[in-house]
Design an enzyme around this catalytic site. Structure first.
Site, PDB file in Angstrom:
ATOM      1  CE  LYS A  54      22.703 -22.597   5.166  1.00 51.33           C
ATOM      2  NZ  LYS A  54      21.475 -23.353   5.031  1.00 51.33           N
ATOM      3  CD  GLN A  98      17.875 -23.109   5.762  1.00 47.68           C
ATOM      4  OE1 GLN A  98      18.827 -22.619   5.182  1.00 47.68           O
ATOM      5  NE2 GLN A  98      18.030 -24.038   6.702  1.00 47.68           N
ATOM      6  CG  ASP A 121      21.355 -28.108   0.676  1.00 46.10           C
ATOM      7  OD1 ASP A 121      22.371 -28.059   1.389  1.00 46.10           O
ATOM      8  OD2 ASP A 121      20.273 -27.587   0.988  1.00 46.10           O
TER       9      ASP A 121
END
Ligand code: NAP
Length: 298
Positions: A54, A98, A121
């Site tokens: 990422k 995460q 997200d």
């Protein structure tokens, strides 16, 4: 005749190029650089690989990238304090924590501490509600990637019967909401669904997000259907004695029946990070009240 293989890897590369163009324009015209902060708690090896990728792709797109790697024993208070700092940092437009988190941390509390406008997200309850009511939301990356692939293949999706196998908050539920928003007739299947094979066989669009290697067999697929395989499962590779990745769909059998299918790897997987970058640009544009790129979200 075999179905078409949907090239998620190539599509994702194109999406990343579009993101980089928008980033360059934001920088040149508005003197704004989108910034993404990724927070990783603990030492799950797979998560470390994801976070590294990422960060690398964020920088390649011309964005500002920040990584916070915290020890597994980090307390909830410490993690929430870091999120609060990032919420107030004007150089950061996207915050991603995460998952999975270590067991002593409550993921719902952590995610709901992120400023919804920076929740790239799309897991904050505010964004879930906005998406569910058809309002402008931050859309979860994996389902967003699946929808972009489906629109690219079909254009208008309206009236098609879509079956989504899996009802997780991360993939299945937001996927179903997006397909409903595009006027599909949507059925969600899960571990208690009866006669799942017949249900899948009625789908014009079949999305598998289960986490069970090759569960969806060739004879579960309606001839000509479009199959999106979200699954990422590591299985022993008999040829090499090592391991390899397979999806939730039995690809070799399914490709003979489907009209189009995503491979694993090289299908949905690469779309997820590309959509994360796209969401960061969308968030940055919204936060700065700038016109929002139309080709990066839905
Ligand atoms: P999850 O949270 O474990 O959810 C799995 C879902 O599958 C649940 O709703 C479960 O039903 C359902 N299920 C399990 N066994 C089933 C069965 N035998 N028949 C029908 N449904 C069944 O998983 P997830 O996070 O959604 O991820 C799903 C897969 O996608 C995993 O392989 C994951 O690695 C992959 N994934 C890929 C990406 C990507 O970037 N490509 C991103 C995220 C996830 P119940 O709710 O009834 O238990």
């Amino acid at each position: 005749m075999a179905g078409d293989i949907l090239d998620g890897k190539g599509f994702a590369a194109g999406l990343r190029r579009k993101v980089a163009d928008h980033v360059a324009r934001l920088r040149e015209v508005h003197d704004v650089v989108p910034g993404l902060a990724v927070v990783l708690v603990g030492d799950d090896p797979a998560s470390h690989v994801y976070v590294r990728n990422k960060g690398k792709q964020t920088i390649e797109a011309g964005m500002h990238s920040v990584e916070h790697r915290l020890p597994a024993e980090t307390s909830e208070q410490e993690l929430l304090a870091l999120i609060s700092t990032l919420n107030n940092d004007p150089a950061i437009h996207g915050i991603l924590v995460q998952l999975p988190l270590p067991a002593h941390l409550n993921a719902d509390v952590v995610i709901n501490t992120i400023d919804p406008s920076k929740d790239v997200d799309g897991f904050h309850v505010t964004n879930v509600g906005l998406l569910g009511t058809g309002q402008k939301a931050m859309v979860p990356c994996t389902p967003l990637g699946c929808l972009l692939l489906l629109r690219d293949r079909h254009g208008d999706l309206s009236g098609r019967h879509a079956v989504v196998v899996g009802r997780s908050n991360i993939v299945g539920k937001p996927m179903a909401n997006l397909l409903l928003q595009d006027s599909c007739t949507v059925t969600i299947a899960h571990s208690r669904t009866r006669e799942i094979e017949a249900l899948c066989r009625s789908a014009d669009i079949l999305v598998a997000a289960v986490g069970r290697p090759r569960m969806v067999k060739g004879n579960w697929i309606k001839p000509g259907a479009t199959v999106i395989d979200v699954g990422i499962n590591r299985v022993p590779a008999e040829e090499t004695g090592k391991t390899r990745l397979v999806g939730d769909v039995d690809f070799d059998a399914a490709v003979k029946v489907a009209g189009a299918i995503t491979p694993v790897p090289g299908g949905v997987g690469p779309m997820t990070i590309a959509c994360l970058l796209a969401n960061t640009v969308t968030a940055c544009s919204r936060i700065h009240n700038l016109p929002e790129p139309e080709d990066l979200t839905v």
